[in-house]
Each structure stands twice: as structure tokens, then as C-alpha cells.
Write a protein that holds these residues in place. Sequence first.
Motif, PDB file in Angstrom:
ATOM      1  N   LEU A 100       0.626  -1.052  -0.018  1.00 59.65           N
ATOM      2  CA  LEU A 100       0.000   0.036  -0.007  1.00 59.65           C
ATOM      3  C   LEU A 100       1.006   1.174   0.047  1.00 59.65           C
ATOM      4  O   LEU A 100       1.831   1.380   0.805  1.00 59.65           O
ATOM      5  N   PRO A 101       0.294   2.134  -0.808  1.00 61.80           N
ATOM      6  CA  PRO A 101       1.451   3.246  -0.964  1.00 61.80           C
ATOM      7  C   PRO A 101       1.381   4.236   0.421  1.00 61.80           C
ATOM      8  O   PRO A 101       0.395   3.961   1.157  1.00 61.80           O
ATOM      9  N   ALA A 102       2.313   4.919   0.702  1.00 60.95           N
ATOM     10  CA  ALA A 102       2.329   5.874   2.037  1.00 60.95           C
ATOM     11  C   ALA A 102       1.737   7.187   1.467  1.00 60.95           C
ATOM     12  O   ALA A 102       1.950   8.016   0.930  1.00 60.95           O
ATOM     13  N   THR A 103       0.282   7.132   1.458  1.00 58.55           N
ATOM     14  CA  THR A 103      -0.420   8.124   1.377  1.00 58.55           C
ATOM     15  C   THR A 103      -1.436   8.202   2.452  1.00 58.55           C
ATOM     16  O   THR A 103      -1.728   7.238   3.048  1.00 58.55           O
ATOM     17  N   THR A 104      -2.422   9.344   2.197  1.00 54.09           N
ATOM     18  CA  THR A 104      -3.369   9.403   3.268  1.00 54.09           C
ATOM     19  C   THR A 104      -4.577   8.427   2.946  1.00 54.09           C
ATOM     20  O   THR A 104      -5.175   8.314   1.831  1.00 54.09           O
ATOM     21  N   ALA A 140       2.889   1.674 -11.221  1.00 49.71           N
ATOM     22  CA  ALA A 140       1.589   1.226 -10.902  1.00 49.71           C
ATOM     23  C   ALA A 140       0.678   2.173 -10.797  1.00 49.71           C
ATOM     24  O   ALA A 140       1.260   3.224  -9.919  1.00 49.71           O
ATOM     25  N   THR A 141      -0.508   2.137 -10.645  1.00 55.55           N
ATOM     26  CA  THR A 141      -1.498   3.108 -10.297  1.00 55.55           C
ATOM     27  C   THR A 141      -2.482   2.646  -9.262  1.00 55.55           C
ATOM     28  O   THR A 141      -2.768   1.244  -9.390  1.00 55.55           O
ATOM     29  N   TYR A 142      -2.983   3.382  -8.326  1.00 52.01           N
ATOM     30  CA  TYR A 142      -3.921   2.991  -7.388  1.00 52.01           C
ATOM     31  C   TYR A 142      -5.058   3.902  -7.508  1.00 52.01           C
ATOM     32  O   TYR A 142      -4.806   5.147  -7.663  1.00 52.01           O
ATOM     33  N   SER A 143      -6.265   3.494  -7.624  1.00 52.25           N
ATOM     34  CA  SER A 143      -7.623   4.197  -7.757  1.00 52.25           C
ATOM     35  C   SER A 143      -7.725   4.862  -6.487  1.00 52.25           C
ATOM     36  O   SER A 143      -7.100   4.346  -5.325  1.00 52.25           O
ATOM     37  N   LYS A 144      -8.689   5.654  -6.261  1.00 55.12           N
ATOM     38  CA  LYS A 144      -8.929   6.431  -4.832  1.00 55.12           C
ATOM     39  C   LYS A 144      -9.801   5.269  -4.113  1.00 55.12           C
ATOM     40  O   LYS A 144      -9.484   5.583  -2.851  1.00 55.12           O
ATOM     41  N   THR A 145     -10.507   4.239  -4.731  1.00 57.43           N
ATOM     42  CA  THR A 145     -10.955   3.181  -3.875  1.00 57.43           C
ATOM     43  C   THR A 145     -10.376   1.979  -4.437  1.00 57.43           C
ATOM     44  O   THR A 145     -10.362   1.640  -5.667  1.00 57.43           O
ATOM     45  N   CYS A 161       3.784   8.193  -2.972  1.00 54.84           N
ATOM     46  CA  CYS A 161       2.982   8.672  -4.517  1.00 54.84           C
ATOM     47  C   CYS A 161       3.821   9.471  -5.162  1.00 54.84           C
ATOM     48  O   CYS A 161       4.254  10.435  -4.685  1.00 54.84           O
ATOM     49  N   GLU A 162       4.166   9.325  -6.380  1.00 57.67           N
ATOM     50  CA  GLU A 162       4.954  10.105  -7.297  1.00 57.67           C
ATOM     51  C   GLU A 162       3.884  11.356  -7.966  1.00 57.67           C
ATOM     52  O   GLU A 162       4.366  12.170  -8.559  1.00 57.67           O
ATOM     53  N   GLY A 163       2.576  11.086  -8.035  1.00 57.72           N
ATOM     54  CA  GLY A 163       1.868  11.800  -8.734  1.00 57.72           C
ATOM     55  C   GLY A 163       0.581  11.412  -8.891  1.00 57.72           C
ATOM     56  O   GLY A 163       0.210  10.167  -8.285  1.00 57.72           O
ATOM     57  N   GLN A 164      -0.360  12.145  -9.364  1.00 54.37           N
ATOM     58  CA  GLN A 164      -1.762  11.756  -9.392  1.00 54.37           C
ATOM     59  C   GLN A 164      -2.004  11.078 -10.612  1.00 54.37           C
ATOM     60  O   GLN A 164      -1.207  11.329 -11.651  1.00 54.37           O
ATOM     61  N   HIS A 165      -3.008  10.414 -10.863  1.00 51.96           N
ATOM     62  CA  HIS A 165      -3.500   9.795 -12.106  1.00 51.96           C
ATOM     63  C   HIS A 165      -4.943   9.792 -12.501  1.00 51.96           C
ATOM     64  O   HIS A 165      -5.636   9.970 -11.376  1.00 51.96           O
ATOM     65  N   SER A 166      -5.446   9.857 -13.537  1.00 48.36           N
ATOM     66  CA  SER A 166      -6.863   9.520 -13.897  1.00 48.36           C
ATOM     67  C   SER A 166      -7.104   8.263 -13.289  1.00 48.36           C
ATOM     68  O   SER A 166      -6.595   7.369 -13.725  1.00 48.36           O
ATOM     69  N   SER A 167      -8.357   8.180 -12.548  1.00 41.47           N
ATOM     70  CA  SER A 167      -8.675   6.863 -11.796  1.00 41.47           C
ATOM     71  C   SER A 167      -9.533   6.164 -12.907  1.00 41.47           C
ATOM     72  O   SER A 167     -10.179   5.176 -12.509  1.00 41.47           O
ATOM     73  N   SER A 168      -9.588   6.577 -14.008  1.00 41.63           N
ATOM     74  CA  SER A 168     -10.370   5.682 -15.251  1.00 41.63           C
ATOM     75  C   SER A 168      -9.865   4.358 -15.656  1.00 41.63           C
ATOM     76  O   SER A 168      -8.623   4.239 -15.597  1.00 41.63           O
ATOM     77  N   ALA A 173      -6.089   9.406  -6.127  1.00 44.41           N
ATOM     78  CA  ALA A 173      -5.561   8.216  -7.098  1.00 44.41           C
ATOM     79  C   ALA A 173      -3.964   8.800  -7.018  1.00 44.41           C
ATOM     80  O   ALA A 173      -3.720   9.674  -6.792  1.00 44.41           O
ATOM     81  N   CYS A 174      -3.049   7.754  -6.904  1.00 46.01           N
ATOM     82  CA  CYS A 174      -1.938   7.756  -6.720  1.00 46.01           C
ATOM     83  C   CYS A 174      -0.931   6.555  -7.937  1.00 46.01           C
ATOM     84  O   CYS A 174      -1.497   5.612  -8.281  1.00 46.01           O
ATOM     85  N   LYS A 175       0.171   7.414  -8.197  1.00 44.52           N
ATOM     86  CA  LYS A 175       1.140   6.558  -9.047  1.00 44.52           C
ATOM     87  C   LYS A 175       2.564   6.239  -8.308  1.00 44.52           C
ATOM     88  O   LYS A 175       3.040   7.099  -7.656  1.00 44.52           O
ATOM     89  N   ILE A 176       2.824   5.198  -8.534  1.00 41.26           N
ATOM     90  CA  ILE A 176       4.234   4.755  -7.812  1.00 41.26           C
ATOM     91  C   ILE A 176       5.047   3.818  -8.901  1.00 41.26           C
ATOM     92  O   ILE A 176       4.725   3.415  -9.947  1.00 41.26           O
ATOM     93  N   THR A 177       6.295   3.633  -8.386  1.00 39.39           N
ATOM     94  CA  THR A 177       7.341   2.886  -9.315  1.00 39.39           C
ATOM     95  C   THR A 177       7.543   1.751  -8.310  1.00 39.39           C
ATOM     96  O   THR A 177       7.949   1.908  -7.123  1.00 39.39           O
ATOM     97  N   LEU A 178       7.498   0.625  -8.900  1.00 41.10           N
ATOM     98  CA  LEU A 178       7.545  -0.558  -8.158  1.00 41.10           C
ATOM     99  C   LEU A 178       8.643  -1.278  -8.077  1.00 41.10           C
ATOM    100  O   LEU A 178       9.361  -1.358  -9.266  1.00 41.10           O
TER     101      LEU A 178
END
Length: 160
Positions: A53-57, A89-94, A153-160, A77-82
Motif C-alpha cells: 500500500l502506498p504511503a498516502t492518506t 503502478a497506479t492506485y485508484s481512489k478506492t 506517491c509520485e503523482g496523481q493519475h486519472s482513476s479511469s 489516485a496515486c502513481k508509484i514505481t515498483l
Amino acid sequence: MNPKVLFLFLFALLLNLVSNSFQNPNPNPKTPNSKLSKAHVELTNYGFPVGLLPATTVLGYAVNETSGDFSVRLGGACKITLPPDNYIATYSKTITGKIVKGKMAELDGIRVRAFFKWWSITGIKSSGDDIVFEVGMVTAKYPAKNFDESPACEGQHSSS
């Protein structure tokens, strides 16, 4: 499927599993300068490392202990490098799925980019020193120690 692609999918799946949280006042010392949530801690209770799980809120989480159904709401939404292959990798808000000791299934909300395509991680298994990621029928195994730290998290992404 290439093992590196599978790894990214599986890593994203694990992050979906890390679904239970609010801010933890006693962060894991292995994850410096991050705010680990109760969801991160709950992940370890099911036998998974916090780094899935990313270190995010984490705004909220819920786990039905009878059915294993879970959901985690992130602050965005969150983008990370694995590690170790530097997949995005991207994580959606949910993030949702089912969790039992050592296994996450029916994951939704974690995707990895490999071979110029986005793949959904559908399951994650923890077996001692290894983490096995599932992308459909394909699996990839990685040392669990690669996920001892929760990535930022390295940045936001579209959760679509």
C-alpha cells in the motif's frame, strides 16, 4: 506473460488489499518519514508487508471479517514505481477485494504498466518470504522484503 509484467500486476493487487485505515500514531520504523495508517497495520495482520500500500492518506477502510470483503479509500489516485523492476503502478481512489490470512482476491483498483499495456492485479498471495502476484491466470513471485517500505506517491493519475 513476462515475469516483470506479472510482478507489476501483483504489486498493484497487494496495494488494493491494504484497505483498512486511518492515521497510525506509531508508524512502522521501516517506512521513514511516512504516515502509515491503520490500514497498513491491518495489512500486516493478514500476513502482508506494508509496502503493498502506498504511503498516502487513507481516508477510510472497511473489512467484513466474515466474508473477507474490504475497501480502502485513499486521499486521491496515486502513481508509484515498483521495485525491483521499476514498473509503474497506479492506485485508484478506492481499492476493493476479498482478504483472508495470506491471500487477497478479486482485487479492483490496482494496475501496472508492462509491455505498453495496463494490466489489473487480480490477486496477491503471501507465503513466508515471497509475495505472489496474480494477473488473471499468470503469476509472478518476488521476495517479500522488496515491499518492507511503503512507497511514496509520485503523482496523481486519472482513476479511469
